[in-house]
Design an enzyme around this catalytic site. Structure first.
Site, PDB file in Angstrom:
ATOM      1  N   LYS A   1       0.796  -1.079   0.204  1.00 32.21           N
ATOM      2  CA  LYS A   1       0.155   0.074  -0.149  1.00 32.21           C
ATOM      3  C   LYS A   1       0.900   1.184   0.128  1.00 32.21           C
ATOM      4  O   LYS A   1       0.481   2.276  -0.618  1.00 32.21           O
ATOM      5  CB  LYS A   1      -0.864  -0.133   1.309  1.00 32.21           C
ATOM      6  CG  LYS A   1      -1.990  -0.997   1.257  1.00 32.21           C
ATOM      7  CD  LYS A   1      -3.200  -0.748   2.287  1.00 32.21           C
ATOM      8  CE  LYS A   1      -2.261  -0.692   3.743  1.00 32.21           C
ATOM      9  NZ  LYS A   1      -1.907  -1.944   4.356  1.00 32.21           N
TER      10      LYS A   1
ATOM     11  N   ARG B   1     -10.092   1.924   9.760  1.00 32.54           N
ATOM     12  CA  ARG B   1      -9.411   0.739  10.427  1.00 32.54           C
ATOM     13  C   ARG B   1     -10.318  -0.134  10.874  1.00 32.54           C
ATOM     14  O   ARG B   1     -10.277  -1.368  10.969  1.00 32.54           O
ATOM     15  CB  ARG B   1      -8.309   0.893  11.733  1.00 32.54           C
ATOM     16  CG  ARG B   1      -7.025   0.797  11.047  1.00 32.54           C
ATOM     17  CD  ARG B   1      -6.088   1.163  12.434  1.00 32.54           C
ATOM     18  NE  ARG B   1      -4.744   0.785  12.534  1.00 32.54           N
ATOM     19  CZ  ARG B   1      -3.790   1.505  12.058  1.00 32.54           C
ATOM     20  NH1 ARG B   1      -4.200   2.645  11.164  1.00 32.54           N
ATOM     21  NH2 ARG B   1      -2.476   1.190  12.337  1.00 32.54           N
TER      22      ARG B   1
ATOM     23  N   ARG C   1      13.210 -11.922   4.443  1.00 27.30           N
ATOM     24  CA  ARG C   1      13.873 -10.736   4.484  1.00 27.30           C
ATOM     25  C   ARG C   1      14.572 -10.470   5.750  1.00 27.30           C
ATOM     26  O   ARG C   1      15.581 -10.194   6.039  1.00 27.30           O
ATOM     27  CB  ARG C   1      12.796  -9.675   4.375  1.00 27.30           C
ATOM     28  CG  ARG C   1      13.612  -8.281   4.236  1.00 27.30           C
ATOM     29  CD  ARG C   1      12.459  -7.020   3.551  1.00 27.30           C
ATOM     30  NE  ARG C   1      11.430  -6.726   4.339  1.00 27.30           N
ATOM     31  CZ  ARG C   1      10.512  -6.130   3.848  1.00 27.30           C
ATOM     32  NH1 ARG C   1      10.185  -6.020   2.643  1.00 27.30           N
ATOM     33  NH2 ARG C   1       9.768  -5.675   5.125  1.00 27.30           N
TER      34      ARG C   1
ATOM     35  N   ARG D   1      14.546  -4.815  11.785  1.00 27.49           N
ATOM     36  CA  ARG D   1      13.409  -3.716  12.285  1.00 27.49           C
ATOM     37  C   ARG D   1      12.501  -4.297  13.163  1.00 27.49           C
ATOM     38  O   ARG D   1      12.186  -5.446  12.821  1.00 27.49           O
ATOM     39  CB  ARG D   1      12.732  -3.016  10.927  1.00 27.49           C
ATOM     40  CG  ARG D   1      13.303  -1.957  10.565  1.00 27.49           C
ATOM     41  CD  ARG D   1      12.660  -1.197   9.354  1.00 27.49           C
ATOM     42  NE  ARG D   1      11.111  -1.411   9.411  1.00 27.49           N
ATOM     43  CZ  ARG D   1      10.273  -1.201   8.570  1.00 27.49           C
ATOM     44  NH1 ARG D   1      10.851  -0.903   7.260  1.00 27.49           N
ATOM     45  NH2 ARG D   1       9.079  -1.501   8.646  1.00 27.49           N
TER      46      ARG D   1
ATOM     47  N   ARG E   1       0.510  -8.184  13.396  1.00 27.61           N
ATOM     48  CA  ARG E   1      -0.105  -7.020  12.683  1.00 27.61           C
ATOM     49  C   ARG E   1      -0.990  -7.539  11.708  1.00 27.61           C
ATOM     50  O   ARG E   1      -2.211  -7.020  11.570  1.00 27.61           O
ATOM     51  CB  ARG E   1       0.948  -6.201  12.106  1.00 27.61           C
ATOM     52  CG  ARG E   1       1.772  -5.259  12.835  1.00 27.61           C
ATOM     53  CD  ARG E   1       3.111  -5.010  12.292  1.00 27.61           C
ATOM     54  NE  ARG E   1       2.928  -4.017  10.943  1.00 27.61           N
ATOM     55  CZ  ARG E   1       3.937  -3.796  10.215  1.00 27.61           C
ATOM     56  NH1 ARG E   1       4.998  -4.351  10.010  1.00 27.61           N
ATOM     57  NH2 ARG E   1       3.496  -2.899   9.194  1.00 27.61           N
TER      58      ARG E   1
HETATM   59  P1  AMP Z   1       0.230   3.357  11.860  1.00 27.77           P
HETATM   60  O1  AMP Z   1       1.275   4.344  11.567  1.00 27.77           O
HETATM   61  O2  AMP Z   1      -0.957   3.655  10.786  1.00 27.77           O
HETATM   62  O3  AMP Z   1       0.601   1.861  12.194  1.00 27.77           O
HETATM   63  O4  AMP Z   1      -0.545   3.842  13.182  1.00 27.77           O
HETATM   64  C1  AMP Z   1       0.242   4.012  14.383  1.00 27.77           C
HETATM   65  C2  AMP Z   1      -0.766   4.027  15.633  1.00 27.77           C
HETATM   66  O5  AMP Z   1      -1.498   5.009  15.483  1.00 27.77           O
HETATM   67  C3  AMP Z   1      -1.719   2.703  15.792  1.00 27.77           C
HETATM   68  O6  AMP Z   1      -0.950   1.813  16.222  1.00 27.77           O
HETATM   69  C4  AMP Z   1      -2.844   3.239  16.566  1.00 27.77           C
HETATM   70  O7  AMP Z   1      -2.599   3.586  17.750  1.00 27.77           O
HETATM   71  C5  AMP Z   1      -2.978   4.628  15.948  1.00 27.77           C
HETATM   72  N1  AMP Z   1      -3.967   4.853  14.751  1.00 27.77           N
HETATM   73  C6  AMP Z   1      -3.620   5.179  13.632  1.00 27.77           C
HETATM   74  N2  AMP Z   1      -4.763   5.190  12.757  1.00 27.77           N
HETATM   75  C7  AMP Z   1      -5.789   4.797  13.640  1.00 27.77           C
HETATM   76  C8  AMP Z   1      -7.261   4.749  13.236  1.00 27.77           C
HETATM   77  N3  AMP Z   1      -7.684   4.677  12.077  1.00 27.77           N
HETATM   78  N4  AMP Z   1      -7.908   4.252  14.481  1.00 27.77           N
HETATM   79  C9  AMP Z   1      -7.252   4.134  15.437  1.00 27.77           C
HETATM   80  N5  AMP Z   1      -5.974   4.188  16.015  1.00 27.77           N
HETATM   81  C10 AMP Z   1      -5.136   4.623  14.883  1.00 27.77           C
END
Ligand code: AMP
Length: 200
Positions: free
Chosen positions: A13, A88, A127, A139, A150
C-alpha cells in the site's frame, strides 16, 4: 478523487500510495502520521492519544474521525486525498461516510490489494533471515512475530471492511501479488475514470 487503499501490512500500500500521490497530485493522509505529529506537538489530541499508541491499541474513533475531518478541510485536499491507516474498522468506515456526507462529499473508490497472506509471512521471514545473515539488526516491526501480530489485527479488525465496501458498490480488487509496476498500471486504470468527475 477520494480514495481508500485496503490491504494487509506488507501488501504494498505504501509504495502504491506514493505513485498515486505523484500521478494525481493529491495528498496521502495518514492517521498514524497525524497522531504522531499531535503527540510530538503535545496538543490535547496528542496527550489523549499518546498512551494508547504506546500500548499498540487503537485511538478512539472520536479522535481519529476528528483529525481526518479537520485535515480534509485544508487547501491541498480539496481535489481529493488518499487515506492511509483509516478507516481501520467498520465503525470508522460508517463514521467516515457520515462525516463526508455532512460536507457534501463521498468516496470515489476503495481498492483492495489482494495478496496471499501466507506468502507475505514467508517474504518477511526471508527478509529477516537475509538481514541477520548480513549481520544487521532486523527492524522491530519487521520480525516475523510482530508481523504476524499486525496481520492478525488486520484480519480481525480491518478485513471486514472489504465486505462493507463491497456492499456499497465502491470496492475494486487488484491482485497485489503481481509485479509492482503491473499493480500500479491496474490501480491507475481503476482510478483514472474518477479523475475528471472530481476535477470538474
Ligand atoms: P500506523 O502508523 O498507521 O501504524 O498507526 C500508528 C498508531 O496510531 C496505531 O497503532 C494506533 O494506535 C494509531 N492509529 C492510527 N490510525 C488509527 C485509526 N484509524 N484508528 C485508531 N487508531 C489509529
Amino acid at each position: 478523487m477520494r480514495i481508500i487503499l485496503l490491504g494487509p501490512p506488507g501488501a504494498g500500500k505504501g509504495t502504491q500510495s506514493e505513485r498515486i500521490v505523484q500521478r494525481f497530485g493529491i495528498p496521502q493522509l495518514s492517521t498514524g502520521d497525524m497522531l504522531r505529529a499531535a503527540v510530538a506537538a503535545g496538543t490535547p489530541v496528542g496527550l489523549e492519544a499518546k498512551a494508547v499508541m504506546e500500548s499498540g491499541g487503537l485511538v478512539s474513533d472520536r479522535i481519529v474521525v476528528g483529525i481526518v475531518a479537520d485535515r480534509i478541510e485544508e487547501a491541498d485536499a480539496r481535489r481529493g486525498f488518499i487515506l492511509d491507516g483509516f478507516p481501520r474498522t467498520v465503525a470508522q468506515a460508517e463514521a467516515l461516510a457520515t462525516m463526508l456526507a455532512g460536507k457534501g462529499l463521498s468516496l470515489s473508490a476503495v481498492i483492495e490489494l489482494k495478496v496471499d497472506e501466507d506468502a507475505l509471512v514467508g517474504r518477511i521471514q526471508k527478509r529477516a533471515a537475509e538481514t541477520l545473515a548480513r549481520g544487521q539488526a532486523v527492524r522491530k516491526d519487521d520480525t516475523p512475530e510482530v508481523f504476524k501480530q499486525r496481520l492478525e489485527a488486520y484480519r480481525a479488525q480491518t478485513a471486514p471492511l472489504s465486505a462493507y465496501y463491497a456492499k456499497t458498490g465502491l470496492l475494486r480488487t487488484v491482485d497485489g501479488m503481481q509485479p509492482i509496476d503491473t499493480v500500479t498500471t491496474e490501480l491507475m486504470s481503476v482510478l483514472e475514470p474518477h479523475e475528471e468527475r472530481v476535477a470538474s
